[in-house]
Design an enzyme around this catalytic site. Structure first.
Site, PDB file in Angstrom:
ATOM      1  N   SER A 169       0.833  -1.201   0.000  1.00 57.27           N
ATOM      2  CA  SER A 169       0.000   0.000   0.000  1.00 57.27           C
ATOM      3  C   SER A 169       0.876   1.264   0.000  1.00 57.27           C
ATOM      4  O   SER A 169       1.700   1.442  -0.889  1.00 57.27           O
ATOM      5  CB  SER A 169      -0.965  -0.041   1.190  1.00 57.27           C
ATOM      6  N   ASP A 234     -10.032  -4.242  -5.103  1.00 55.98           N
ATOM      7  CA  ASP A 234      -9.464  -3.302  -4.128  1.00 55.98           C
ATOM      8  C   ASP A 234     -10.309  -2.039  -4.070  1.00 55.98           C
ATOM      9  O   ASP A 234     -10.485  -1.352  -5.078  1.00 55.98           O
ATOM     10  CB  ASP A 234      -8.016  -2.966  -4.533  1.00 55.98           C
ATOM     11  N   HIS A 263      -8.464  -4.634  -0.444  1.00 52.63           N
ATOM     12  CA  HIS A 263      -7.193  -3.985  -0.109  1.00 52.63           C
ATOM     13  C   HIS A 263      -6.489  -4.655   1.060  1.00 52.63           C
ATOM     14  O   HIS A 263      -5.253  -4.655   1.110  1.00 52.63           O
ATOM     15  CB  HIS A 263      -7.449  -2.505   0.229  1.00 52.63           C
TER      16      HIS A 263
END
Length: 286
Positions: A169, A234, A263
């Site tokens: 991320s 996501d 995610h």
């Protein structure tokens, strides 16, 4: 041409957001620290995990964890953690974690991951996270990963070709930045983002001068093998970011697109560990 509507363009040109504000809005959500460092045997530090760290192993496994502080070029003191997961590891993973966790919360995951793919794990907390001083910012993020990189190299004597950079991320941002400047054994980008503006305004098709985290413009300079991992559903960083980052990597390997994953749950799918094992044990070995 640029993918933004007239109203959005007017907002950008009349009151363009500063990169630091984009960064703060999109990225940094440091939790309350879930650990502390305590002095043990003089100057040596030991980690003390709170209940919120949800440590999943026994006290004995903590003996494989070494923790210490290092200082960045921007004079922040950052917390570092080295976990010896296996006695015969060829690779050490320099892991840059996501935006809403700290070393304490990640420690069980690190031990489990390293044990399963036969790698040691080195990680650090960004400025303003956990026991690290300062405030989270884009500039600090780059200084933080630089300090972690040099600490790993000098303290443990690990050669660049035996380091795998892993970013998850927001952690893909410092990972791409470092990998664009140093050649390493490999790079893993887990749910990467193209840039801050492209997350905030999905139709953006160029990098604005006030954009933050412009990984899409740096990743083409990465000369190491790159594995991109992304969930197709996501909800935070759209799957299109992973596709674009993969397409820009000169040495991209077969990516892992996890069908149906969001995610924060990619690691729960069996193909996640299978793909990492294949990458580390077979592809890099050959």
């Amino acid at each position: 041409m640029n993918g933004l509507g007239v109203r959005e363009l007017c907002c950008l040109f009349c009151c363009p957001p500063w990169p630091s504000k984009i960064a703060a809005k999109l990225a940094f959500l440091p939790p309350e620290p879930t650990y502390t460092f305590v002095e043990e045997n003089g100057a040596k530090q030991a980690v003390c995990l709170s209940d919120r760290a949800e440590w999943q192993y026994s006290e004995r496994e903590k003996e494989n964890m070494e923790v210490f502080y290092t200082r960045t070029s921007r004079q922040n003191r950052i917390a570092c953690m080295f976990i010896r997961c296996t006695p015969n590891a060829r690779y050490t993973i320099l892991f840059s974690h996501g935006n809403a966790v700290d070393l304490g919360q990640m420690s069980s995951f690190y031990l489990g991951l390293g044990t399963r793919i036969n790698c040691n794990i080195f990680s650090y907390d960004y400025s303003g996270y956990g026991m690290s001083t300062g405030k989270p910012s884009e500039k600090n993020l780059y200084a933080d990963v630089d300090a972690a990189w040099h600490a790993l190299r000098t303290r443990y004597g690990i050669s660049p070709e035996n380091v795998i950079l892993y970013g998850q991320s927001i952690g893909t941002v410092p990972t791409v930045d470092l990998a664009s400047r140093y050649e390493v054994g490999a790079v893993i980008l887990h749910s990467p983002l193209m840039s801050g503006m492209r997350v905030a305004f999905p139709k953006t098709q160029r990098t604005w001068c006030f954009d933050a985290f412009p990984s899409i413009d740096k990743v083409s300079k990465v000369t190491s093998p790159v594995l991109v991992i992304h969930g197709t559903e996501d909800e935070v960083i759209d799957f299109s970011h992973g596709l674009a980052i993969h397409d820009k990597c000169p040495k991209a390997v077969e990516p892992l697109w996890v069908e149906g994953a969001g995610h924060n749950d990619v690691e729960l799918y069996s193909q996640y560990l299978d793909r990492l094992k294949q990458f580390v044990s077979v592809e890099l070995a050959n």
